[in-house]
Design an enzyme around this catalytic site. Structure first.
Site, PDB file in Angstrom:
ATOM      1  N   GLU A 231      -0.064 -12.787  14.979  1.00  0.00           N
ATOM      2  CA  GLU A 231      -0.677 -13.037  14.413  1.00  0.00           C
ATOM      3  C   GLU A 231      -0.300 -13.987  12.919  1.00  0.00           C
ATOM      4  O   GLU A 231       0.856 -13.249  12.842  1.00  0.00           O
ATOM      5  CB  GLU A 231      -1.192 -11.828  13.790  1.00  0.00           C
ATOM      6  CG  GLU A 231      -2.235 -12.626  12.911  1.00  0.00           C
ATOM      7  CD  GLU A 231      -3.101 -11.057  12.273  1.00  0.00           C
ATOM      8  OE1 GLU A 231      -2.722 -10.515  13.372  1.00  0.00           O
ATOM      9  OE2 GLU A 231      -3.650 -10.972  11.066  1.00  0.00           O
TER      10      GLU A 231
ATOM     11  N   ARG B  62      -1.970 -16.194   4.665  1.00  0.00           N
ATOM     12  CA  ARG B  62      -1.198 -15.494   2.978  1.00  0.00           C
ATOM     13  C   ARG B  62      -0.178 -16.961   2.758  1.00  0.00           C
ATOM     14  O   ARG B  62      -0.011 -16.268   0.898  1.00  0.00           O
ATOM     15  CB  ARG B  62      -0.940 -13.621   3.211  1.00  0.00           C
ATOM     16  CG  ARG B  62      -1.985 -13.113   3.600  1.00  0.00           C
ATOM     17  CD  ARG B  62      -1.101 -12.036   3.807  1.00  0.00           C
ATOM     18  NE  ARG B  62      -2.131 -11.365   4.869  1.00  0.00           N
ATOM     19  CZ  ARG B  62      -1.794  -9.808   5.028  1.00  0.00           C
ATOM     20  NH1 ARG B  62      -0.910  -9.070   4.682  1.00  0.00           N
ATOM     21  NH2 ARG B  62      -2.688  -9.276   5.691  1.00  0.00           N
TER      22      ARG B  62
ATOM     23  N   LYS C 240     -10.432  -5.862  15.352  1.00  0.00           N
ATOM     24  CA  LYS C 240      -9.923  -5.043  14.567  1.00  0.00           C
ATOM     25  C   LYS C 240     -10.643  -3.765  13.972  1.00  0.00           C
ATOM     26  O   LYS C 240     -10.771  -4.095  13.383  1.00  0.00           O
ATOM     27  CB  LYS C 240      -9.274  -6.107  13.144  1.00  0.00           C
ATOM     28  CG  LYS C 240      -7.711  -5.559  12.672  1.00  0.00           C
ATOM     29  CD  LYS C 240      -7.448  -7.201  12.045  1.00  0.00           C
ATOM     30  CE  LYS C 240      -7.093  -6.804  10.438  1.00  0.00           C
ATOM     31  NZ  LYS C 240      -5.734  -7.076  10.449  1.00  0.00           N
TER      32      LYS C 240
END
Ligand code: 3PG
Length: 217
Positions: free
Chosen positions: A41, A45, A129
């Protein structure tokens, strides 16, 4: 669309990667693959995150790269164009679910409460998640959620480490765990790619052990 079960089975420990530089992202992906971790993943960011996803997709073999920290509907199409095979979000909104469906991006939406599980299930998601896993109650909370939601599986992330990952992977409703511990900031700063390969091998071995043992009753 749910993230295919095969992807989560192939990546029972998913590294959450935050990379400032595209070349670092490629080196990290290679180091992870060398340690047997093939599902990654890459979080949105950093400024170059989409370029990093594209570069990994083009330059690294045997890897499935997803885009993490998707929080806005418009990001879905950008991630698809960059080559992401799935998306991960810390939460879910109706607009984000619509964008993922419209663009055909398999999504692992984040939840931390029963109502959020129900909203995500209403939107068509069975694989979620669980975030932030440690603060949201850890393995005990996941065990509690298995009662009312026997049809849902979770990927706990947030506060998961090599020391407690086994407690999560032992649960029948946990398909995989995610975390940044496989890719420490210092290792990236020092370009210590062998350390990342070592951490990946360690995590892979742990996941294999729990997969072989099967879920706890
Ligand atoms: C995530 O985005 O999933 C989390 O920030 C990762 O949490 P961790 O840094 O505690 O592993």
């Amino acid at each position: 669309m749910n993230v295919p079960a095969e992807i989560l089975a192939d990546g029972p420990v998913i590294p959450v990667v935050v990379a400032e530089h595209v070349s670092d992202a490629v080196a990290i992906a290679r180091a992870l693959v060398a340690g047997g971790v093939r599902v990654i993943e890459l979080t949105l960011r950093t400024e170059r995150a989409l370029d990093a996803i594209r570069a990994i997709t083009e330059q690294v073999e045997d890897v499935t790269v997803g885009a993490g920290t998707i929080t806005r509907p418009a990001e879905v199409e950008l991630c698809m164009r960059a080559g992401a095979k799935f998306g991960v979000s810390p939460g879910l909104t109706p607009a984000l679910a619509d964008a993922a469906t419209f663009n055909g991006l398999p999504l692992l939406p984040g939840v931390m409460t029963p109502s959020e599980v129900m909203l995500a299930r209403d939107a068509g998601y069975q694989r979620l998640k669980f975030f932030p896993a440690h603060l949201a109650g850890g393995p005990s909370m996941l065990t509690a959620l298995s009662g009312p939601f026997p049809d849902m599986t979770f990927c706990p992330t947030g506060g998961v480490t090599i020391s407690n990952a086994g407690e999560y992977l032992a649960l029948a409703n946990v398909a995989c765990v995610g975390g940044s511990w496989l890719v420490p900031r210092e290792a990236i700063a020092n370009r210590d790619w062998p350390q990342i390969t070592r951490l990946a091998s360690e995590s892979r071995a742990l996941a294999r052990k729990w997969q072989a043992a099967g879920p706890s009753p």
